[in-house]
Design a protein around this motif. Structure first.
Motif, PDB file in Angstrom:
ATOM      1  N   LEU A   1      52.928  69.917  41.349  1.00 43.62           N
ATOM      2  CA  LEU A   1      53.367  71.304  41.482  1.00 43.62           C
ATOM      3  C   LEU A   1      53.090  72.107  40.215  1.00 43.62           C
ATOM      4  O   LEU A   1      52.845  73.317  40.271  1.00 43.62           O
ATOM      5  N   LYS A   2      53.110  71.421  39.075  1.00 43.14           N
ATOM      6  CA  LYS A   2      52.837  72.087  37.800  1.00 43.14           C
ATOM      7  C   LYS A   2      51.342  72.123  37.470  1.00 43.14           C
ATOM      8  O   LYS A   2      50.966  72.562  36.375  1.00 43.14           O
ATOM      9  N   ASN A   3      50.513  71.645  38.406  1.00 39.16           N
ATOM     10  CA  ASN A   3      49.053  71.632  38.229  1.00 39.16           C
ATOM     11  C   ASN A   3      48.605  70.849  36.995  1.00 39.16           C
ATOM     12  O   ASN A   3      47.675  71.239  36.296  1.00 39.16           O
ATOM     13  N   LYS A   4      49.282  69.717  36.745  1.00 36.33           N
ATOM     14  CA  LYS A   4      48.940  68.879  35.598  1.00 36.33           C
ATOM     15  C   LYS A   4      48.276  67.594  36.085  1.00 36.33           C
ATOM     16  O   LYS A   4      48.906  66.791  36.773  1.00 36.33           O
ATOM     17  N   ASN A   5      47.007  67.420  35.735  1.00 36.26           N
ATOM     18  CA  ASN A   5      46.298  66.181  36.044  1.00 36.26           C
ATOM     19  C   ASN A   5      46.494  65.806  37.520  1.00 36.26           C
ATOM     20  O   ASN A   5      46.955  64.717  37.850  1.00 36.26           O
ATOM     21  N   ILE A   6      46.121  66.705  38.412  1.00 40.76           N
ATOM     22  CA  ILE A   6      46.478  66.600  39.818  1.00 40.76           C
ATOM     23  C   ILE A   6      45.951  65.319  40.466  1.00 40.76           C
ATOM     24  O   ILE A   6      46.689  64.636  41.193  1.00 40.76           O
ATOM     25  N   GLU A   7      44.700  64.964  40.225  1.00 39.40           N
ATOM     26  CA  GLU A   7      44.130  63.785  40.878  1.00 39.40           C
ATOM     27  C   GLU A   7      44.871  62.514  40.496  1.00 39.40           C
ATOM     28  O   GLU A   7      45.153  61.650  41.335  1.00 39.40           O
ATOM     29  N   PHE A   8      45.201  62.391  39.235  1.00 38.75           N
ATOM     30  CA  PHE A   8      45.953  61.235  38.742  1.00 38.75           C
ATOM     31  C   PHE A   8      47.307  61.142  39.435  1.00 38.75           C
ATOM     32  O   PHE A   8      47.692  60.105  39.977  1.00 38.75           O
ATOM     33  N   HIS A   9      48.049  62.251  39.431  1.00 42.62           N
ATOM     34  CA  HIS A   9      49.399  62.241  39.992  1.00 42.62           C
ATOM     35  C   HIS A   9      49.385  62.138  41.510  1.00 42.62           C
ATOM     36  O   HIS A   9      50.319  61.573  42.093  1.00 42.62           O
ATOM     37  N   ARG A  10      48.343  62.633  42.164  1.00 45.13           N
ATOM     38  CA  ARG A  10      48.273  62.526  43.623  1.00 45.13           C
ATOM     39  C   ARG A  10      48.142  61.063  44.044  1.00 45.13           C
ATOM     40  O   ARG A  10      48.771  60.627  45.014  1.00 45.13           O
ATOM     41  N   ARG A  11      47.341  60.308  43.335  1.00 45.21           N
ATOM     42  CA  ARG A  11      47.160  58.898  43.694  1.00 45.21           C
ATOM     43  C   ARG A  11      48.434  58.100  43.411  1.00 45.21           C
ATOM     44  O   ARG A  11      48.797  57.209  44.178  1.00 45.21           O
ATOM     45  N   ALA A  12      49.081  58.433  42.305  1.00 42.75           N
ATOM     46  CA  ALA A  12      50.350  57.782  41.999  1.00 42.75           C
ATOM     47  C   ALA A  12      51.394  58.118  43.059  1.00 42.75           C
ATOM     48  O   ALA A  12      52.155  57.251  43.514  1.00 42.75           O
ATOM     49  N   PHE A  13      51.420  59.380  43.460  1.00 48.52           N
ATOM     50  CA  PHE A  13      52.368  59.829  44.487  1.00 48.52           C
ATOM     51  C   PHE A  13      52.151  59.068  45.788  1.00 48.52           C
ATOM     52  O   PHE A  13      53.112  58.620  46.424  1.00 48.52           O
ATOM     53  N   PHE A  14      50.911  58.880  46.188  1.00 49.51           N
ATOM     54  CA  PHE A  14      50.624  58.224  47.459  1.00 49.51           C
ATOM     55  C   PHE A  14      51.128  56.781  47.460  1.00 49.51           C
ATOM     56  O   PHE A  14      51.737  56.327  48.437  1.00 49.51           O
ATOM     57  N   ILE A  15      50.892  56.038  46.385  1.00 46.13           N
ATOM     58  CA  ILE A  15      51.353  54.647  46.318  1.00 46.13           C
ATOM     59  C   ILE A  15      52.874  54.582  46.375  1.00 46.13           C
ATOM     60  O   ILE A  15      53.452  53.828  47.179  1.00 46.13           O
ATOM     61  N   ALA A  16      53.545  55.371  45.545  1.00 39.44           N
ATOM     62  CA  ALA A  16      55.004  55.319  45.479  1.00 39.44           C
ATOM     63  C   ALA A  16      55.641  55.814  46.774  1.00 39.44           C
ATOM     64  O   ALA A  16      56.586  55.198  47.295  1.00 39.44           O
ATOM     65  N   ALA A  17      55.135  56.929  47.299  1.00 42.11           N
ATOM     66  CA  ALA A  17      55.725  57.517  48.499  1.00 42.11           C
ATOM     67  C   ALA A  17      55.541  56.613  49.706  1.00 42.11           C
ATOM     68  O   ALA A  17      56.452  56.472  50.531  1.00 42.11           O
ATOM     69  N   THR A  18      54.383  55.984  49.833  1.00 48.51           N
ATOM     70  CA  THR A  18      54.141  55.088  50.970  1.00 48.51           C
ATOM     71  C   THR A  18      55.103  53.913  50.957  1.00 48.51           C
ATOM     72  O   THR A  18      55.725  53.581  51.977  1.00 48.51           O
ATOM     73  N   CYS A  19      55.250  53.273  49.805  1.00 49.35           N
ATOM     74  CA  CYS A  19      56.179  52.140  49.694  1.00 49.35           C
ATOM     75  C   CYS A  19      57.610  52.580  49.955  1.00 49.35           C
ATOM     76  O   CYS A  19      58.374  51.900  50.660  1.00 49.35           O
ATOM     77  N   ALA A  20      58.002  53.721  49.395  1.00 49.57           N
ATOM     78  CA  ALA A  20      59.370  54.211  49.548  1.00 49.57           C
ATOM     79  C   ALA A  20      59.682  54.535  51.005  1.00 49.57           C
ATOM     80  O   ALA A  20      60.765  54.194  51.515  1.00 49.57           O
ATOM     81  N   CYS A  21      58.751  55.185  51.683  1.00 46.58           N
ATOM     82  CA  CYS A  21      59.006  55.618  53.054  1.00 46.58           C
ATOM     83  C   CYS A  21      59.051  54.437  54.019  1.00 46.58           C
ATOM     84  O   CYS A  21      59.866  54.422  54.950  1.00 46.58           O
TER      85      CYS A  21
END
Length: 446
Positions: free
Chosen positions: A204-224
């Motif tokens: 959301l803060k537009n910081k290193n978006i590609e890096f954080h998007r991939r991290a988000f996908f791994i964490a969110a998938t496991c969490a959900c």
């Protein structure tokens, strides 16, 4: 505050802090191993940067978890000598095995952190997997010890004497599987949503978006995935509690009176003196169905148990309500995430969608803490269920209240340091592991 309350408060505070570190230690190495595997399979340097960033966070939290866990070990002996005198020889096996798992985890983590470009790449990855497996094993073994307190077994007890001790049977007690399953899933839910939320905030803060998007996908998938499995685990745990600790189940539901078509209570204000719950939503027969499989069979109420054996009903009920409410909310977010992955890919970059996960950052850990309140407070007044009362296990040493104040200051300081280190690490991640940075590949070597 008397010494008994101070001892209980100190133990509750210590467990409340340590459980967060323990859950991160159980889950983050798994995330780290997933990211590392993706790097090895794809050669994508972003995943290598993500793995290195997460491994540094794991190292920080491993150290703090070791400190808080060591403090807990001392507290068991110092605050509850009556408990350890009798219980130590019985349920000591899971604690000793947990120490072995912790030792393996520490060695494997050292290999992983310093093994980049020094070991065979798959051996290096395996050391990271071993960190995750050891962390999960540590958590399960500690839960097995706690489960024994709720379902004591592996010994005979006559006239205050413990005999015919069987440590294996004690460790594999009737409660260990349901508690361990529920705890592992809760760790993935709490840590997964927290990690996904932090990375969503960075997007959301537009910081290193590609890096954080991939991290988000791994964490969110496991969490959900874990969040959607958690209600099944919760049903298994509730049925187990109904069988072994009916008084705890009644306190969880603030179910005061035995009656057919026993209602499932949502919300409400508990009036223990008049044995009622005001302003609650009652679903007739639902509690009977959840416990017995039919809507009519009565569920035993609190009025049928001796008053001296009743746990604090209001605290247990409110904690249970918080746990299931937040659990259902996280399930809803998980369903939205699945819809986004399968049908609505444009949602994944929408601000409202990312803000959902930012909002969820603390929710899993609040639900986790509430669940432990249900487990521990709902067992009172017993430290070993129906064998030893908590008041009979506490140390006779005076001045525990001062120990409580000191430990409180230590844990607050420890938490402040951890937050500072993690915040600094997150800022460094944005600078060091940005693929658009011309020094990105050089940063990956350090």
């Amino acid at each position: 505050m008397d010494d008994f309350i101070a001892a209980r408060s100190q133990m509750a505070l210590s467990l409340g802090f340590h459980i967060i570190f323990a859950c991160v230690g159980m889950v983050m190495p798994i995330f780290m191993a997933i990211s590392h595997y993706k790097y090895l399979k794809t050669g994508d340097e972003v995943y290598k940067g993500l793995t290195k960033a997460w491994s540094k966070g794991v190292a920080i939290l491993f150290a703090t978890g070791a400190v808080s866990g060591t403090m807990l070990s001392f507290e068991l002996g110092l605050l509850w000598p009556g408990f350890m005198k009798h219980a130590g020889p019985i349920f000591g096996m899971p604690f000793s095995l947990e120490g072995t798992a912790f030792f393996i985890e520490a060695i494997a983590l050292g290999f992983f952190l310093y093994g980049w470009d020094r070991f065979n790449k798959w051996f290096h990855w395996a050391t990271g997997v071993l960190v995750g497996i050891s962390g999960l094993a540590s958590g399960i073994l500690v839960v097995a010890a706690n489960a024994w307190m709720n379902s004591p077994s592996g010994f005979d007890y006559h006239d205050g004497v413990y005999s015919n001790i069987d440590p294996i049977k004690a460790m594999l007690n009737d409660a260990w599987f349901s508690q361990a399953l529920h705890m592992v899933l809760a760790a993935f839910v709490a840590t997964g949503f927290a990690v996904a939320g932090v990375h969503a905030l960075m997007i959301l803060k537009n910081k290193n978006i590609e890096f954080h998007r991939r991290a988000f996908f791994i964490a969110a998938t496991c969490a959900c995935i874990a969040a959607l499995l958690q209600p099944i685990s919760g049903d298994i745990s509730a049925k187990d509690v109904a069988k072994r600790q009916p008084i705890k189940l009644a306190a969880m539901e603030a179910h005061f009176h035995t009656e057919p078509y026993s209602p499932f209570i949502i919300g409400g204000i508990v009036d223990e003196e008049n044995q009622k719950v005001d302003y609650a939503i009652k679903l007739p027969g639902v509690l009977s169905f959840l416990v017995h499989g039919d809507f009519e069979t009565p569920v035993k109420g609190l009025n049928e148990f001796p008053k001296e054996n009743l746990p604090p009903v209001a605290i247990t009920h409110y904690a249970f309500q918080i746990m299931i409410s937040l659990g259902m909310l996280l399930c809803l977010i998980s369903l939205i995430y699945i819809v986004a992955i399968w049908k609505k890919r444009n949602w994944l970059s929408s601000p409202w969608f990312l803000k959902l996960f930012v909002f969820a950052i603390p929710l899993g850990y609040i639900a986790l803490e509430a669940g432990w309140v249900v487990t521990e407070v709902g067992r009172q007044p017993w430290i070993i269920y129906e064998i030893m009362r908590t008041k009979d296990a506490v140390t006779p040493m005076p001045g525990i209240v001062y120990s409580f104040y000191i430990f409180t200051a230590v844990f607050i300081s420890l938490s402040t340091i951890v937050i500072f280190l993690l915040y600094r690490q997150m800022k460094m991640v944005g600078k060091l592991y940005d693929p658009t940075d011309p020094h990105f590949k050089n940063n990956l070597k350090h």
